[in-house]
Design a protein around this motif. Structure first.
Motif, PDB file in Angstrom:
ATOM      1  N   THR A   1       5.285  14.808   5.556  1.00  0.00           N
ATOM      2  CA  THR A   1       4.380  15.371   4.548  1.00  0.00           C
ATOM      3  C   THR A   1       4.705  14.882   3.134  1.00  0.00           C
ATOM      4  OG1 THR A   1       5.738  17.363   4.414  1.00  0.00           O
ATOM      5  CG2 THR A   1       3.808  17.437   5.864  1.00  0.00           C
ATOM      6  N   ALA A   2       5.963  14.591   2.865  1.00  0.00           N
ATOM      7  CA  ALA A   2       6.346  14.159   1.517  1.00  0.00           C
ATOM      8  C   ALA A   2       5.755  12.808   1.151  1.00  0.00           C
ATOM      9  CB  ALA A   2       7.863  14.114   1.388  1.00  0.00           C
ATOM     10  N   THR A   3       5.606  11.929   2.149  1.00  0.00           N
ATOM     11  CA  THR A   3       5.183  10.558   1.858  1.00  0.00           C
ATOM     12  C   THR A   3       3.914  10.122   2.587  1.00  0.00           C
ATOM     13  OG1 THR A   3       6.543   9.726   3.658  1.00  0.00           O
ATOM     14  CG2 THR A   3       7.559   9.828   1.469  1.00  0.00           C
ATOM     15  N   LEU A   4       3.483  10.919   3.572  1.00  0.00           N
ATOM     16  CA  LEU A   4       2.371  10.584   4.471  1.00  0.00           C
ATOM     17  C   LEU A   4       2.624   9.270   5.220  1.00  0.00           C
ATOM     18  CD1 LEU A   4      -0.900  11.706   2.654  1.00  0.00           C
ATOM     19  CD2 LEU A   4       0.392  12.874   4.425  1.00  0.00           C
ATOM     20  N   THR A   5       3.886   9.003   5.522  1.00  0.00           N
ATOM     21  CA  THR A   5       4.225   7.835   6.331  1.00  0.00           C
ATOM     22  C   THR A   5       4.403   8.267   7.784  1.00  0.00           C
ATOM     23  OG1 THR A   5       6.566   8.105   5.823  1.00  0.00           O
ATOM     24  CG2 THR A   5       5.316   6.557   4.453  1.00  0.00           C
TER      25      THR A   5
ATOM     26  N   ASP B   1      -3.309  16.267  -7.418  1.00  0.00           N
ATOM     27  CA  ASP B   1      -2.473  15.480  -6.498  1.00  0.00           C
ATOM     28  C   ASP B   1      -3.275  15.200  -5.235  1.00  0.00           C
ATOM     29  OD1 ASP B   1      -0.469  14.188  -5.150  1.00  0.00           O
ATOM     30  OD2 ASP B   1       0.582  16.016  -4.594  1.00  0.00           O
ATOM     31  N   LEU B   2      -3.988  14.099  -5.241  1.00  0.00           N
ATOM     32  CA  LEU B   2      -4.799  13.707  -4.093  1.00  0.00           C
ATOM     33  C   LEU B   2      -4.228  12.427  -3.529  1.00  0.00           C
ATOM     34  CD1 LEU B   2      -7.364  13.842  -2.295  1.00  0.00           C
ATOM     35  CD2 LEU B   2      -8.541  12.593  -4.095  1.00  0.00           C
ATOM     36  N   ARG B   3      -3.788  12.495  -2.275  1.00  0.00           N
ATOM     37  CA  ARG B   3      -3.269  11.314  -1.597  1.00  0.00           C
ATOM     38  C   ARG B   3      -4.123  11.097  -0.364  1.00  0.00           C
ATOM     39  NH1 ARG B   3       2.308  13.002   0.015  1.00  0.00           N
ATOM     40  NH2 ARG B   3       1.360  15.037  -0.023  1.00  0.00           N
ATOM     41  N   SER B   4      -4.433   9.861  -0.052  1.00  0.00           N
ATOM     42  CA  SER B   4      -5.228   9.541   1.121  1.00  0.00           C
ATOM     43  C   SER B   4      -4.548   8.449   1.924  1.00  0.00           C
ATOM     44  CB  SER B   4      -6.624   9.038   0.727  1.00  0.00           C
ATOM     45  OG  SER B   4      -7.365  10.063   0.131  1.00  0.00           O
ATOM     46  N   ILE B   5      -4.699   8.537   3.242  1.00  0.00           N
ATOM     47  CA  ILE B   5      -4.270   7.451   4.118  1.00  0.00           C
ATOM     48  C   ILE B   5      -5.396   7.173   5.094  1.00  0.00           C
ATOM     49  CG2 ILE B   5      -1.824   8.032   3.939  1.00  0.00           C
ATOM     50  CD1 ILE B   5      -2.101   9.007   6.891  1.00  0.00           C
ATOM     51  N   PHE B   6      -5.406   5.984   5.629  1.00  0.00           N
ATOM     52  CA  PHE B   6      -6.428   5.594   6.584  1.00  0.00           C
ATOM     53  C   PHE B   6      -5.891   5.804   7.993  1.00  0.00           C
ATOM     54  CE2 PHE B   6      -8.424   2.503   9.392  1.00  0.00           C
ATOM     55  CZ  PHE B   6      -9.756   2.811   9.195  1.00  0.00           C
ATOM     56  N   LEU B   7      -6.591   6.577   8.802  1.00  0.00           N
ATOM     57  CA  LEU B   7      -6.242   6.771  10.211  1.00  0.00           C
ATOM     58  C   LEU B   7      -7.535   7.080  10.940  1.00  0.00           C
ATOM     59  CD1 LEU B   7      -3.925   6.825  12.234  1.00  0.00           C
ATOM     60  CD2 LEU B   7      -3.694   9.262  11.786  1.00  0.00           C
ATOM     61  N   ARG B   8      -8.088   6.077  11.580  1.00  0.00           N
ATOM     62  CA  ARG B   8      -9.409   6.175  12.192  1.00  0.00           C
ATOM     63  C   ARG B   8      -9.446   7.191  13.333  1.00  0.00           C
ATOM     64  NH1 ARG B   8     -13.957   1.963  12.066  1.00  0.00           N
ATOM     65  NH2 ARG B   8     -15.382   3.020  13.417  1.00  0.00           N
ATOM     66  N   PHE B   9     -10.543   7.906  13.468  1.00  0.00           N
ATOM     67  CA  PHE B   9     -10.790   8.906  14.512  1.00  0.00           C
ATOM     68  C   PHE B   9      -9.827  10.084  14.450  1.00  0.00           C
ATOM     69  CE2 PHE B   9     -12.419   4.901  16.450  1.00  0.00           C
ATOM     70  CZ  PHE B   9     -13.761   5.223  16.384  1.00  0.00           C
ATOM     71  N   ALA B  10      -9.334  10.421  13.253  1.00  0.00           N
ATOM     72  CA  ALA B  10      -8.486  11.601  13.087  1.00  0.00           C
ATOM     73  C   ALA B  10      -9.331  12.851  13.281  1.00  0.00           C
ATOM     74  CB  ALA B  10      -7.857  11.591  11.701  1.00  0.00           C
TER      75      ALA B  10
ATOM     76  N   ILE C   1      -7.272  10.702   5.932  1.00  0.00           N
ATOM     77  CA  ILE C   1      -6.668  12.015   5.794  1.00  0.00           C
ATOM     78  C   ILE C   1      -6.358  12.190   4.321  1.00  0.00           C
ATOM     79  CG2 ILE C   1      -4.669  13.439   6.387  1.00  0.00           C
ATOM     80  CD1 ILE C   1      -4.650  11.176   8.803  1.00  0.00           C
ATOM     81  N   ASP C   2      -6.798  13.295   3.757  1.00  0.00           N
ATOM     82  CA  ASP C   2      -6.525  13.586   2.355  1.00  0.00           C
ATOM     83  C   ASP C   2      -5.512  14.716   2.259  1.00  0.00           C
ATOM     84  OD1 ASP C   2      -8.372  11.725   1.472  1.00  0.00           O
ATOM     85  OD2 ASP C   2      -9.976  13.189   1.212  1.00  0.00           O
ATOM     86  N   ALA C   3      -4.570  14.580   1.352  1.00  0.00           N
ATOM     87  CA  ALA C   3      -3.618  15.638   1.030  1.00  0.00           C
ATOM     88  C   ALA C   3      -3.973  16.133  -0.364  1.00  0.00           C
ATOM     89  CB  ALA C   3      -2.194  15.111   1.060  1.00  0.00           C
ATOM     90  N   LEU C   4      -4.348  17.386  -0.454  1.00  0.00           N
ATOM     91  CA  LEU C   4      -4.754  17.966  -1.730  1.00  0.00           C
ATOM     92  C   LEU C   4      -3.733  19.009  -2.153  1.00  0.00           C
ATOM     93  CD1 LEU C   4      -8.461  18.689  -0.742  1.00  0.00           C
ATOM     94  CD2 LEU C   4      -7.598  16.685  -1.942  1.00  0.00           C
ATOM     95  N   ASP C   5      -3.366  19.017  -3.408  1.00  0.00           N
ATOM     96  CA  ASP C   5      -2.473  20.039  -3.938  1.00  0.00           C
ATOM     97  C   ASP C   5      -3.316  21.000  -4.759  1.00  0.00           C
ATOM     98  OD1 ASP C   5      -0.595  21.654  -5.104  1.00  0.00           O
ATOM     99  OD2 ASP C   5       0.615  20.016  -5.906  1.00  0.00           O
TER     100      ASP C   5
ATOM    101  N   VAL D   1       7.136  22.742   7.459  1.00  0.00           N
ATOM    102  CA  VAL D   1       6.260  22.069   6.507  1.00  0.00           C
ATOM    103  C   VAL D   1       6.695  20.631   6.196  1.00  0.00           C
ATOM    104  CG1 VAL D   1       4.971  22.396   4.349  1.00  0.00           C
ATOM    105  CG2 VAL D   1       5.919  24.363   5.485  1.00  0.00           C
ATOM    106  N   THR D   2       7.454  19.998   7.079  1.00  0.00           N
ATOM    107  CA  THR D   2       7.894  18.629   6.828  1.00  0.00           C
ATOM    108  C   THR D   2       7.090  17.590   7.599  1.00  0.00           C
ATOM    109  OG1 THR D   2       9.531  18.708   8.601  1.00  0.00           O
ATOM    110  CG2 THR D   2      10.271  19.360   6.393  1.00  0.00           C
ATOM    111  N   THR D   3       6.334  18.050   8.601  1.00  0.00           N
ATOM    112  CA  THR D   3       5.628  17.122   9.476  1.00  0.00           C
ATOM    113  C   THR D   3       4.179  17.552   9.659  1.00  0.00           C
ATOM    114  OG1 THR D   3       7.676  16.697  10.676  1.00  0.00           O
ATOM    115  CG2 THR D   3       5.638  16.047  11.765  1.00  0.00           C
TER     116      THR D   3
END
Length: 102
Positions: free
Chosen positions: A62-66, A20-29, A9-13, A38-40
């Motif tokens: 959304t702030a941390t992608l945790t 501001d590009l953040r990525s996390i790994f989450l298979r089959f998203a 999942i990429d978060a683009l600003d 806009v917090t979740t």
């Protein structure tokens, strides 16, 4: 936000280009929905895999992608949406049902 079935999942600003590009790994998203406040970010995860993501809905801050919550729905979650007001999620499932989640 952009999801890829292959596993991220990429978060683009876009306000600052793609700086501001953040990525996390989450298979089959698959599909995702942003909460009205806009917090979740709720993400439909379509299939489990060994040692990884269970099928269902993952909620991320959304702030941390945790991960803040994982909701197991069974089947193959494919689309997710918040009802107006954000009190519930609606999850369409390829196995033939819809889940309503508080």
């Amino acid at each position: 936000y952009v999801t890829y079935e292959v596993g991220c999942i990429d978060a683009l600003d876009l306000s600052c280009g793609l700086g501001d590009l953040r990525s996390i790994f989450l298979r089959f998203a698959h599909g995702f929905a942003l909460s009205p406040d806009v917090t979740t970010l709720a993400i439909a995860v379509g299939a489990p895999y060994a040692g990884g993501s269970p099928a269902g809905v993952w909620e991320l801050a959304t702030a941390t992608l945790t991960t803040t919550r994982v909701i197991t729905t069974g089947g193959k979650a494919i689309h997710v949406a918040y009802l107006p007001g954000g009190s519930r999620l609606v999850v369409a499932n390829q196995a033939g049902w819809v889940d309503y989640i508080r």
